[in-house]
Scaffold this active site. Structure first.
Site, PDB file in Angstrom:
ATOM      1  N   ALA A  18       0.893  -1.220   0.013  1.00  0.00           N
ATOM      2  CA  ALA A  18       0.166  -0.054  -0.102  1.00  0.00           C
ATOM      3  C   ALA A  18       0.817   1.171   0.049  1.00  0.00           C
ATOM      4  O   ALA A  18       2.071   1.149   0.376  1.00  0.00           O
ATOM      5  CB  ALA A  18      -0.808  -0.161   1.396  1.00  0.00           C
ATOM      6  N   CYS A  19       0.147   2.403  -0.529  1.00  0.00           N
ATOM      7  CA  CYS A  19       0.880   3.647  -0.435  1.00  0.00           C
ATOM      8  C   CYS A  19       1.430   3.941   1.078  1.00  0.00           C
ATOM      9  O   CYS A  19       0.632   3.777   1.831  1.00  0.00           O
ATOM     10  CB  CYS A  19       0.009   4.858  -1.056  1.00  0.00           C
ATOM     11  SG  CYS A  19       0.273   6.358  -0.646  1.00  0.00           S
ATOM     12  N   PRO A  20       2.553   4.580   1.234  1.00  0.00           N
ATOM     13  CA  PRO A  20       3.537   4.891   0.104  1.00  0.00           C
ATOM     14  C   PRO A  20       4.736   3.906   0.134  1.00  0.00           C
ATOM     15  O   PRO A  20       5.906   4.085  -0.322  1.00  0.00           O
ATOM     16  CB  PRO A  20       4.076   6.468   1.210  1.00  0.00           C
ATOM     17  CG  PRO A  20       4.314   5.684   2.484  1.00  0.00           C
ATOM     18  CD  PRO A  20       2.984   5.028   2.504  1.00  0.00           C
TER      19      PRO A  20
END
Ligand SMILES: Cc1cc2nc3c(=O)[nH]c(=O)nc-3n(C[C@H](O)[C@H](O)[C@H](O)COP(=O)(O)OP(=O)(O)OC[C@H]3O[C@@H](n4cnc5c(N)ncnc54)[C@H](O)[C@@H]3O)c2cc1C
Lengths: 80, 380
Positions: A18-20
């Site tokens: 998942a981001c980041p």
């Protein structure tokens, strides 16, 4: 899968992160490699499409290519 | 046949799991059908959140330590030793202090994170951190004599333990210097690797205006590349430079070598993020900071994951298909000063939405810290 003609030296597989995560994984790899090295980042997180080019620009590296695929995108970044 | 469950690491995740299993499988353990062993390389259990308060003189490192044998259920075999090798084919572990290897039927790796400041030239010499007991004590000395100049908090490594802690530190430092009438003489600068002040966009958006209000200067897209302790400067990969008088850093973290040598992952164990089963080996679980799930490295995560692994292991030894899954649940108090805190709760599906800071939430965080020892015992 994407097929590409871009040559690269190293791969960072950040699919599933998942981001980041993908951007951080790329930054971690860029720390370790020499200037001129091309790193391929694989990410299936859409946010990477904006995050990665922004950081590459900020850091003065070069985004050689971005290949959008059905399942994931691939970013080719050359270290300045 | 006795089924042997071994847990490596007696931090938050490993201890909660050991106590969870002792309660859940008490009949099987008493009947000699199951044995639970917890192996930790330190006789004490360490509760790291206490370290945030040490630099400000509000807690002592000893407040975060208790002997493991006081915390762990008597049904658990506690061994104080360091595991040096995991052989997932033979299902055996090697220990530093004993020539005898230990066999397992089910293994859980809960070895947490280690700090790797040496990855950044000059960081160990030039910086201070509150991510270890000794670091927090040394930083307290520095802070007490710091009355003017630039304090830089630089988040160098991600992922790192407790992603809220860097924000908490600058908010607390801001209040602390204000209370002592020194804030006008102290500049506080916060650096972060990406384009916002926190990895999670919602927390980043919430924190940024608070930082602006309090005159905490922000440098984003700042990935520290080197530190010059003589010149007191910090240089980033992006080509920027920041001067400091006191540098507080969140150092790069790494997992233990053991994991890579065992082929379980690159320091963090590659797991299925719902079942917490290792991808590369049978009958191996990982939890807490060690498990690569993408959720924050937080004690609350280790705690929830321990409950899931406990349920799954109990099903396995009883010959039932395990059904419990981890949904990404994370819970975090965020100090926003010396007497106020916010709170977030989120999971794989639902993003966080930080609560408005209040004194009540600050006291809730302190109360949680005090009651932690009941959590570790499995009573809460
Ligand atoms: C300053 C600070 C503040 C924090 N604040 C919070 C907070 O407010 N809320 C929150 O939820 N989290 C917080 N955390 C994060 C939290 O402490 C960690 O995420 C949590 O401890 C992780 O638990 P764990 O069981 O994975 O690892 P740990 O608790 O780190 O335990 C790992 C254990 O394994 C042992 N070990 C390692 N290698 C071996 C080996 N080879 N053989 C035997 N034993 C081994 C270690 O000695 C240790 O006892 C904070 C962390 C820090 C540093």
């Amino acid at each position: 899968m994407t097929d590409t003609d871009v040559e690269y030296d190293e791969t960072v597989d950040a699919r599933g992160a998942a981001c980041p995560g993908p951007l951080m994984d790329l930054i971690g790899k860029m720390r370790d490699v020499d200037s001129g090295t091309v790193v391929r980042l694989q990410s299936d997180n859409d946010q990477s499409l904006t995050d990665v080019p922004e950081w590459v620009d900020e850091a003065g590296n070069e985004l050689v290519a971005v290949e959008e695929g059905d399942e994931h995108n691939e970013f080719y970044v050359e270290k300045a | 046949m006795t089924e042997h469950i071994v847990i490596v690491g007696g931090g938050t995740g490993g201890t909660v799991l050991a106590n969870d299993l002792a309660g859940r499988l008490d009949d099987e353990i008493d009947a000699g059908d199951v044995r639970v062993t917890l192996i930790n390389d330190d006789p004490d259990h360490v509760y790291k959140p206490v370290w945030l308060y040490v630099p400000f003189g509000q807690r002592e490192p000893a407040d975060g330590r208790r002997p493991l044998d006081e915390l762990v259920d008597d049904r658990v075999d506690l061994r104080i030793d360091r595991v040096t090798e995991i052989d997932t084919d033979a299902k055996r572990l090697r220990l530093q202090g004993s020539p005898r290897s230990v066999g397992y039927d089910y293994l859980t790796v809960a070895t947490g994170s280690t700090l790797a400041p040496e990855e950044i030239p000059g960081l160990a010499e030039g910086g201070h951190n509150f991510y270890s007991e000794s670091g927090a004590t040394e930083l307290r000395e520095e802070l007490l004599s710091f009355t003017e100049g630039t304090l830089v908090l630089s988040v160098v490594g991600t992922p790192h333990m407790c992603p809220a802690a860097p924000l908490e530190f600058v908010f607390m430092a801001d209040s602390w210097f204000r209370e002592r009438g020194l804030r006008e003489d102290v500049d506080i600068v916060y650096t972060y690797p990406i384009q916002r002040v926190h990895g999670n966009p919602n927390i980043g958006e919430w924190a940024r205006p608070l930082m602006d209000e309090r005159d905490i200067q922000v440098e984003t897209f700042f990935n520290a590349e080197s530190v010059d302790p003589e010149e007191q400067t910090l240089t980033s990969m992006e080509g920027t430079e920041v001067d400091y008088d006191l540098l507080v850093d969140i150092p790069p973290h790494s997992g233990v070598d053991l994991i890579e040598e065992a082929g379980l992952g690159d320091g963090w164990v590659d797991v299925d993020k719902h079942t917490l089963e290792a991808e590369a080996a049978e009958d191996v679980y990982a939890l807490g900071d060690t498990a690569d799930t993408g959720v924050p490295n937080a004690g609350s995560v280790a705690h929830y994951q321990a409950g899931v692994v406990g349920q799954r292991l109990a099903s396995e030894v009883r010959g039932q298909p395990p059904t419990a899954v981890y949904d990404g649940k994370t819970l975090c108090f965020i100090e926003t000063g010396m007497d106020a805190a916010s709170f977030v709760e989120f999971d794989y599906e639902n993003p966080p939405s930080p609560a408005p800071p209040s004194e009540k939430l600050h006291w809730s965080k302190l109360a949680y810290n005090e009651s932690y020892w009941l959590t570790a015992r499995g009573l809460l």
